[in-house]
Design an enzyme around this catalytic site. Structure first.
Site, short mmCIF file in Angstrom:
data_model
loop_
_atom_site.label_atom_id
_atom_site.label_comp_id
_atom_site.label_asym_id
_atom_site.label_seq_id
_atom_site.Cartn_x
_atom_site.Cartn_y
_atom_site.Cartn_z
N LYS A 191 46.21 9.24 53.01
CA LYS A 191 47.41 8.41 52.94
C LYS A 191 48.65 9.30 52.92
O LYS A 191 48.57 10.51 52.70
CB LYS A 191 47.36 7.53 51.70
CG LYS A 191 47.39 8.28 50.39
CD LYS A 191 47.28 7.34 49.20
CE LYS A 191 47.34 8.11 47.88
NZ LYS A 191 47.26 7.20 46.71
N ARG B 194 46.74 -1.24 37.93
CA ARG B 194 47.59 -1.04 39.09
C ARG B 194 47.17 -2.00 40.19
O ARG B 194 47.93 -2.86 40.60
CB ARG B 194 47.53 0.42 39.56
CG ARG B 194 48.48 0.74 40.69
CD ARG B 194 48.50 2.23 41.02
NE ARG B 194 47.23 2.68 41.61
CZ ARG B 194 47.03 3.91 42.05
NH1 ARG B 194 48.00 4.82 41.97
NH2 ARG B 194 45.86 4.26 42.57
N TYR C 243 77.41 24.89 44.43
CA TYR C 243 78.20 23.77 43.92
C TYR C 243 78.32 23.82 42.40
O TYR C 243 77.39 24.20 41.69
CB TYR C 243 77.56 22.44 44.32
CG TYR C 243 77.75 22.08 45.78
CD1 TYR C 243 79.00 21.81 46.28
CD2 TYR C 243 76.65 22.00 46.63
CE1 TYR C 243 79.17 21.47 47.62
CE2 TYR C 243 76.81 21.66 47.96
CZ TYR C 243 78.07 21.40 48.46
OH TYR C 243 78.24 21.07 49.77
N MET D 218 72.03 20.62 50.37
CA MET D 218 71.31 19.82 51.35
C MET D 218 70.50 20.68 52.31
O MET D 218 69.35 20.35 52.65
CB MET D 218 72.28 18.94 52.14
CG MET D 218 71.57 18.02 53.13
SD MET D 218 72.67 16.93 54.04
CE MET D 218 73.20 15.82 52.74
#
Length: 345
Positions: free
Chosen positions: A34, A128, A242, A290
């Site tokens: 998956k 679940r 940053y 990024m």
């Protein structure tokens, strides 16, 4: 042009992990592929696993199953863990997919579409997906698999493992003609009592350990690497990145590397993340941006174009995940589509 960041997938290591898990469980391995084989590429991984003998695969979504069927042809059984959602019965049948049914409504949906081979999931405590044991359906035509899912297999000492196994054994006894599957990756390492008829590992196939830390019997499969774009000499008192996320307290050499959160390098790597470069582990400094991250490479002989390893054979996947405050599953599935997958072996 060569890509500045790449995810290299070692198919030989994948095959070796498959064989290791098969030997440990003593029963067939039905791989979980998956989420595009946890981000490594389901078509390529499943083809190699088929060459090793795998004939049954698990995906989560119907669309994943359709893509896998197109890649693998008619031979393997492909089970869809979501089950048979409203309106999906005909779609599943058209692709030759087998739903793992989780509720009476899904069973009715599947049978209304014509039914056929399928599985059921028994909820033994995870809450679940699946039928509660006391509400599980009576045997019906087409049912060829019964499974459950361990909630705490990454902790061998957790008493819930035994409770779930006991509940599953009792529930599965109602379906003597169905294959019983219980052990996920961690479950394979809990011992033969957890194997039943087939195991369905995921993360251990792809290089993660069963307990969230490296396991010597599991080989690293994926290597995320990136090029150095620029080298800077940062004086004392100046900052990097940053929000002045790193302040130089000594003359510091910084490598700006071509991997950021748009590539899957989580911002949570700051401030504990490390990479392997020039034979050493060195810290990621400042905030991951990024398209880039900054690495302290003071004292190393490096040049633009050299590569760092964010995880792989030298910086183990589980260790990298721990440094980022997460787990190997998230680290692998976070690698984005703009990072080319390169297959070796």
């Amino acid at each position: 042009m060569p890509a500045p960041a790449t995810l290299t997938v070692d198919l030989n290591a994948l095959a070796a992990n498959f064989r290791t898990l098969e030997a440990l469980g003593g029963v067939p391995v039905h791989p979980v592929v998956k989420a595009d084989s946890y981000g490594l590429g389901a078509a390529a991984c499943a083809r190699r696993l088929m060459a090793e003998g795998a004939r049954t695969f698990f995906v989560a979504r119907a669309a994943e199953g359709e893509r896998l069927r197109a890649a693998l042809g008619e031979t393997p059984a492909i089970y869809v863990l979501d089950g048979c959602l409203p309106g999906c019965g005909a779609r599943l049948r058209a692709a030759g997919l087998r739903p793992v049914l989780n509720a009476d409504a899904q069973l009715a949906e599947w049978q209304a579409a014509g039914g056929g081979a399928c599985g059921i999931q028994i909820d033994t405590g995870m809450n679940r997906l699946g039928f509660r044991p006391e509400a599980a359906p009576t045997p019906f035509e087409g049912l060829d698999l019964v499974l459950s899912h361990l909630a705490c297999a990454d902790d061998p000492a957790e008493p819930m493992n035994v409770r779930q196994r006991t509940a599953f054994a009792a529930a599965a006894a109602r379906y003597p003609d169905a294959v019983r599957s219980f052990a996920n990756s961690g479950g394979v390492f809990l011992g033969p009592d957890y194997a039943f008829d087939a195991t369905r590992p995921g993360i251990c196939l792809y290089g993660g350990g069963p307990e969230g830390r490296p396991e010597g019997r599991i080989q690293p499969v994926a290597t995320l690497a990136a090029e150095i774009l620029q080298l800077h000499e940062v004086p004392v008192g100046e900052s990097v990145g940053y929000s002045r996320g790193f302040m130089a307290t000594r003359p510091t050499r910084i490598a700006t590397c071509a991997a950021g959160y748009a590539d899957g390098v989580l911002r949570s790597y700051s401030p504990r993340g490390e990479v392997f470069v020039a034979g050493e582990c060195r810290p990621i400094v400042g905030r991951v941006s990024m398209d880039a991250c900054a690495v302290d490479v003071t004292g190393l002989d490096l040049a633009v174009g050299d590569r760092i390893e964010l995880f792989g054979a030298n910086r183990m996947l589980d260790d990298a995940a721990t440094a980022a405050g997460t787990i190997a599953y998230e680290l692998l599935t976070s690698v984005t589509a703009r990072v080319p997958r390169v297959y070796v072996g």
